[in-house]
Scaffold this motif. Sequence first.
Motif, PDB file in Angstrom:
ATOM      1  N   ASP A  27       0.846  -1.188   0.000  1.00 13.83           N
ATOM      2  CA  ASP A  27       0.000   0.000   0.000  1.00 13.83           C
ATOM      3  C   ASP A  27       0.887   1.246   0.000  1.00 13.83           C
ATOM      4  OD1 ASP A  27      -1.808   2.018   0.344  1.00 13.83           O
ATOM      5  OD2 ASP A  27      -2.773   1.165   2.119  1.00 13.83           O
ATOM      6  N   SER A  29       0.221   4.276   0.310  1.00  7.95           N
ATOM      7  CA  SER A  29      -0.133   5.305   1.293  1.00  7.95           C
ATOM      8  C   SER A  29       0.522   5.066   2.649  1.00  7.95           C
ATOM      9  CB  SER A  29      -1.652   5.373   1.458  1.00  7.95           C
ATOM     10  OG  SER A  29      -2.150   4.158   1.999  1.00  7.95           O
ATOM     11  N   THR A  30       1.007   3.845   2.891  1.00  4.56           N
ATOM     12  CA  THR A  30       1.632   3.537   4.185  1.00  4.56           C
ATOM     13  C   THR A  30       3.121   3.857   4.198  1.00  4.56           C
ATOM     14  OG1 THR A  30       2.133   1.247   3.549  1.00  4.56           O
ATOM     15  CG2 THR A  30      -0.029   1.678   4.541  1.00  4.56           C
TER      16      THR A  30
END
Length: 743
Positions: A27, A29-30
């Motif tokens: 991911d 966004s992490t």
Amino acid sequence: MFYFVNQRAYLVESAREGLPVLDTEVDASTIEYAGSHHNSWWFRGELPLEAEFATPLVDYRLKRVPQPYGERGGEVQYDLNLSWEKVLREVIKNKPTKKDWLVVGWVHGGQVKSIQAMQPSEDWISQTRNSQFLVPESEKSGIAILWQLRLGNLVERTDSSQWAWVIERSVPLSAGDEALALDEQKRGDIFYAAANGMLEEARSLLEADKKLVQARDESEYLPIRYAVENGRSEMVQLLLEFNSKIVDGWGDLNSAVMLAATNGHFDVVRLLMPERPKNSTGKWHCSWAASEALNENYEDIVEYLMRFKPNIDYGGTDKKKVVFNKLYQGYPELGFSLMDRYKIDATFEVDGYTAMHSVSGYADDSLLEKLSSLGVDSRKMGKDGKEPLDFALGNGNVEAICWLIDRRDEGIDEETLARSFAYAIDKGRMSSVECLLGYGYDVNVKIRDELTPLVLAIVRREYDIASLLLEKGATIDASGMYFDTALARLIEGDRVDLLGAFAGQGLDWNHRVFGELSIKSAAEAVGAAKVLNYLEEGGIEAGVFGEVHSVSQVSEKPKLFTPIAVDYSDELRARYGSRTELVSIVISGAGQPLFVIPDNKNLPRELFRVIEHAVVNLRFAPATMDGEAVSVALRTRIPLKADFELEKVFSLSDVDEKPNAIKMFEPLYPYSMQQSRTRGEVVVEFTLMPNGSVRDARPLRSTNSAFEKPAVVCVLQSLWQPALMNGKPVACRVRIPIKFSPR
């Protein structure tokens, strides 16, 4: 380490053929990374700038990225090119393993700004590729640093003290024994200072020993060369003050001004050639530099050197073609400079195309007006029947579209309009379609047979363009030959808005899609939730026939007649890597694929097109139930990989019959060597494919670097008979010498 491509992030644990293996997606966004999420690396943890871990580099160059017309005004960027072949000779002292990673970073203002990683293959020297990433103009004064990682940990350098000053920028140097220490390629501190723009350190060295300005490495290169290739103009000025020569290499045949021009360093070119050269050697340097700058599209350098009337080498290409290509590539000033230099009339043609054709894809009003004032016809048709307007439409250049249409007193005829709509829709250019509609042209013009702009937009999955066309009065014939394909695309795309518009134009909800599936069955098969909800809320039956069965329901599964052939280009493979995509294929009772539905809803459009193109050409023996052919949904994996694997590339000693040249082209003797008239040789290595094409051609060694490029071109242009094993052509790795003799 992580690699970002197309806004997606991957944990990278291995590499294949110099490219990261993108098997493990994470991911994005992490990950706390603020840089670009396309074609960029990120390392979780700290990359320290302490000398015991960081290795300063000299084997790199900064090459300016040309800015074509319309892209100017933004910050200038430089490609950082790193020669791994030379770097590895320094790192090899740390005994790297096959699983080690090398990370090169660009450091500016004490911070690591960008990184790129590579994991060498078994043959460290010949298999590794050059590293490359962008450095903005504002960070050009930085330096390149290398780290070595093993099992996630940094490897400490074995010679951390030798060039610690490059990283720490601390103590000014003297010209004692330490300053005269050499690396593996006979380069001392003056080379490291010159390459990395360390002005005060270089001055300290030169004031202590002026002879260092003429020091040479194992390739006979001078320190000024390293400064020139990186655009270190202040360093070049300093070295010139200490009377550095501006030629080096074997026999002093390499020109510093040529290197500056090749890499786009305008300030350095002006330093090295402040006025018109007065002797034949200077004129030769000027001509060579101008030829390279023209080839690299550096308009400012070409314009500057043109004042000195250089003799530019075009490699035998007609000058009009050179002008046309420069205009087409987006460098009109280069084209105009050449037209002025060689008295070429602006109305020239190349294969029926004019200068107006070449620029209409990107030109603004001012450029088009300039060409028009010079007498260039804005309606001239090329040999394939395309006008400048077609090029403007295909590139979505609204300013040029409007300008070209406004120059027609009678507007555009139906044939031109149909071609214009088709070209704009094929290219997905909403702005071009809007422009055409803004002139009030017929939205239902026939492109061919019964194909209208609306149908073409839906078939091409340009749904937003289709919506626009419907708003402007586009209609569809429910009995037309393209109706089923368009209807299937709308169901597949779950476009209830467009499907409702079809209903308003006579769509029968009991229509059989492709003569076999009901609209409801088709929607269920492709998972079109919005369409199914629309049917349910509207109480629309939409047919109860043509159910699509699962493989577990049928008596006999579908059988593939022909193996799948995926055309996965090198360009896409370099961007996305080797991968396998899971898809569902809806196969009709006649054994024909009707729908292709990828499991990965975020699959890039260009990859889906590759898969779909491969699948729709397949033919199956249909599935059966109780002896009758039925429609079925088949889930399968589609491998995306190159059309050959490295492990299937054989050596000459392995093959039964060696490859040979059917026709060997004569190499072009380099312009830069015409004065010395030196004989030369280059050993070129390449992969000869089973179809006789050449891949990955590169020079292994040469008597002079000037011969390398024409040697590779010679190999690429020649015609080859492939190697044979068991009577079948195979890919084979070839090394051949290319010899050069002056005439």
